[in-house]
Design a protein around this motif. Structure first.
Motif, PDB file in Angstrom:
ATOM      1  N   VAL A 376       0.832  -1.206   0.000  1.00 51.49           N
ATOM      2  CA  VAL A 376       0.000   0.000   0.000  1.00 51.49           C
ATOM      3  C   VAL A 376       0.865   1.253   0.000  1.00 51.49           C
ATOM      4  O   VAL A 376       0.591   2.218  -0.738  1.00 51.49           O
ATOM      5  CB  VAL A 376      -0.960  -0.013   1.211  1.00 51.49           C
ATOM      6  N   ILE A 377       1.924   1.279   0.795  1.00 52.41           N
ATOM      7  CA  ILE A 377       2.808   2.443   0.812  1.00 52.41           C
ATOM      8  C   ILE A 377       3.463   2.623  -0.557  1.00 52.41           C
ATOM      9  O   ILE A 377       3.605   3.746  -1.059  1.00 52.41           O
ATOM     10  CB  ILE A 377       3.864   2.309   1.926  1.00 52.41           C
ATOM     11  N   GLY A 378       3.846   1.519  -1.187  1.00 53.96           N
ATOM     12  CA  GLY A 378       4.422   1.604  -2.527  1.00 53.96           C
ATOM     13  C   GLY A 378       3.444   2.153  -3.548  1.00 53.96           C
ATOM     14  O   GLY A 378       3.817   2.937  -4.429  1.00 53.96           O
ATOM     15  N   TRP A 379       2.173   1.739  -3.445  1.00 54.78           N
ATOM     16  CA  TRP A 379       1.158   2.295  -4.346  1.00 54.78           C
ATOM     17  C   TRP A 379       1.003   3.802  -4.135  1.00 54.78           C
ATOM     18  O   TRP A 379       0.829   4.547  -5.094  1.00 54.78           O
ATOM     19  CB  TRP A 379      -0.181   1.605  -4.121  1.00 54.78           C
ATOM     20  N   MET A 380       1.046   4.240  -2.887  1.00 51.54           N
ATOM     21  CA  MET A 380       0.929   5.677  -2.625  1.00 51.54           C
ATOM     22  C   MET A 380       2.125   6.426  -3.202  1.00 51.54           C
ATOM     23  O   MET A 380       1.978   7.540  -3.723  1.00 51.54           O
ATOM     24  CB  MET A 380       0.757   5.940  -1.133  1.00 51.54           C
ATOM     25  N   ASP A 381       3.316   5.843  -3.124  1.00 50.65           N
ATOM     26  CA  ASP A 381       4.488   6.456  -3.755  1.00 50.65           C
ATOM     27  C   ASP A 381       4.239   6.686  -5.238  1.00 50.65           C
ATOM     28  O   ASP A 381       4.474   7.780  -5.774  1.00 50.65           O
ATOM     29  CB  ASP A 381       5.709   5.541  -3.614  1.00 50.65           C
ATOM     30  N   ARG A 382       3.777   5.627  -5.910  1.00 53.03           N
ATOM     31  CA  ARG A 382       3.576   5.712  -7.353  1.00 53.03           C
ATOM     32  C   ARG A 382       2.445   6.674  -7.703  1.00 53.03           C
ATOM     33  O   ARG A 382       2.550   7.457  -8.670  1.00 53.03           O
ATOM     34  CB  ARG A 382       3.263   4.322  -7.902  1.00 53.03           C
ATOM     35  N   ALA A 383       1.369   6.649  -6.925  1.00 52.72           N
ATOM     36  CA  ALA A 383       0.251   7.553  -7.179  1.00 52.72           C
ATOM     37  C   ALA A 383       0.673   9.004  -7.009  1.00 52.72           C
ATOM     38  O   ALA A 383       0.293   9.879  -7.798  1.00 52.72           O
ATOM     39  CB  ALA A 383      -0.914   7.219  -6.244  1.00 52.72           C
TER      40      ALA A 383
END
Length: 398
Positions: A376-383
């Motif tokens: 989830v943290i990685g998705w937020m980085d990409r978003a």
């Protein structure tokens, strides 16, 4: 022979607003048969002794007179006598605070998001394992009865998940909210993606990856992100966010096939009235479900607020469940929180791990929910990268 009861002794790093919800919830009276009991034994605050005393009294903390008050969080971590430290400072401070706690060989429950980015989280996970302690992100929604029922009982039965809508919006920002508020301060990590998106993305993760094992050759990635800022506020604090995730299956030849899609949305200005008190706004009835998970055999809806689900609405449309006229059949599953807000469920999880490890040198530490929180943290980085949501580089340093 009755199981021995473990008393988990807590320290609180910061007397924050969320701590005023978590700590009373944690300290609710338990049944005498419960295997876990929680006690607050120390707190740290930059305020004076009278402020700490007032805070403990206002929040009806039991045995407040016996709680040790530190005016240096470093001193509490270095010298305090407790089992787990709960860290609820603004999320740009999490990395430094958790790092120090781990260096002091403390078990840690840190508020979500655990860090500002995936790189920081990875560093902390590695450190926790190295110093042989337990680290856990306080994503309490994952540990509620309704969520666990969905993941372990419903998800295996509803077929292949194909489409997910995960939404978490409510009017945090009101016309009378000071522009000095943490919710509008980029230096404090303000923005609806980090504050609210972490919950909506967690539901997308549960739906898309709740049954995924390490052997499955799948990956879920952000393919689109867009953001609109809070109007009239300096610093481009993100408000209305839209994120699209694709779940991809990788075949033996290396080719990719799309398995599912998720659409995730957040806002801190709409929908709804901003007049009621904050936690009343958070429990208001909404016109549409917050989460809808559509699979090949059934769909599952979660009403607002998705952070604290207590009911699951299931509509079955596979052959086994159709009525005599061929129509879908509906099921409502009620899984109420046993007491309080239910934030204590996650506290039981980490306390049980700590109790299991006490007196038994495991050789290496552990991170509860490492894979899920990291995704989830990685998705937020990409978003954030795709939507142009930018914070001061100092907040992102490892």
């Amino acid at each position: 022979m009755a199981e021995e009861r473990f008393t988990c002794r807590w320290a609180a790093l910061s007397l924050s607003n969320i701590a005023s919800v978590f700590l009373p919830d944690l300290l609710h009276l338990r049944e005498s048969s419960a295997s876990i009991k929680h006690e607050l034994v120390s707190v740290s605050t930059t305020g004076g002794a009278s402020r700490a005393a007032d805070w403990l009294k206002q929040n009806k903390i039991p045995n407040a007179e016996s709680i040790i008050v530190y005016h240096s969080w470093e001193e509490m971590l270095e010298k305090g006598d407790f089992d787990v430290v709960y860290i609820s400072t603004p999320h740009p401070l999490h990395y430094a605070h958790v790092q120090k706690a781990l260096q002091c060989k403390r078990n840690v429950l840190v508020e979500k998001p655990a860090t500002m980015n995936r790189a920081q989280f990875t560093q902390l996970c590695n450190l926790a394992k190295e110093v042989n302690v337990v680290l856990m992100e306080a994503m309490w929604t994952r540990y509620l009865p309704a969520t666990l029922y969905f993941q372990h009982k419903l998800l295996p039965r509803i077929g292949d998940v194909k489409r997910v809508y995960a939404e978490f919006s409510f009017p945090i920002v009101s016309p009378d909210l000071s522009h000095e508020s943490r919710f509008l301060d980029k230096a404090a990590g303000a923005g609806s993606l980090l504050d609210q998106g972490v919950y909506a993305l967690t539901w997308a993760d549960l739906a898309l990856n709740g049954l995924t094992s390490s052997q499955d050759k799948t990956q879920t990635e952000v393919v689109y992100a867009h953001s609109m800022p809070v109007p009239g506020v300096q610093g481009d604090v993100d408000d209305i966010n839209t994120i699209i995730l694709n779940k991809i299956k990788i075949n033996e030849s290396g080719g990719k096939q799309q398995e599912a899609v998720a659409i995730v949305t957040t806002s801190m200005t709409l929908p709804g009235s901003s007049k009621p008190a904050f936690y009343q706004r958070l429990q208001a009835t909404k016109a549409a479900p917050a989460v809808r998970i559509e699979a090949t055999k059934a769909s599952v809806s979660v009403p607002f607020p998705p952070i604290r689900p207590q009911e699951l609405y299931v509509q079955w449309y596979d052959e086994e469940h159709l009525d005599e006229n061929g129509f879908e059949t509906d099921e409502v599953i009620k899984m109420p929180v046993e007491r309080g807000w239910g934030i204590w469920y996650q506290a039981d999880v980490i306390a049980e791990r700590v109790a299991r490890r006490n007196g038994n040198d495991q050789g290496t530490g552990e991170v509860i929910g490492e894979e899920e929180s990291g995704r989830v943290i990685g998705w937020m980085d990409r978003a954030r990268e795709m939507a142009g949501i930018v914070y001061d580089a100092a907040l992102e340093q490892v």
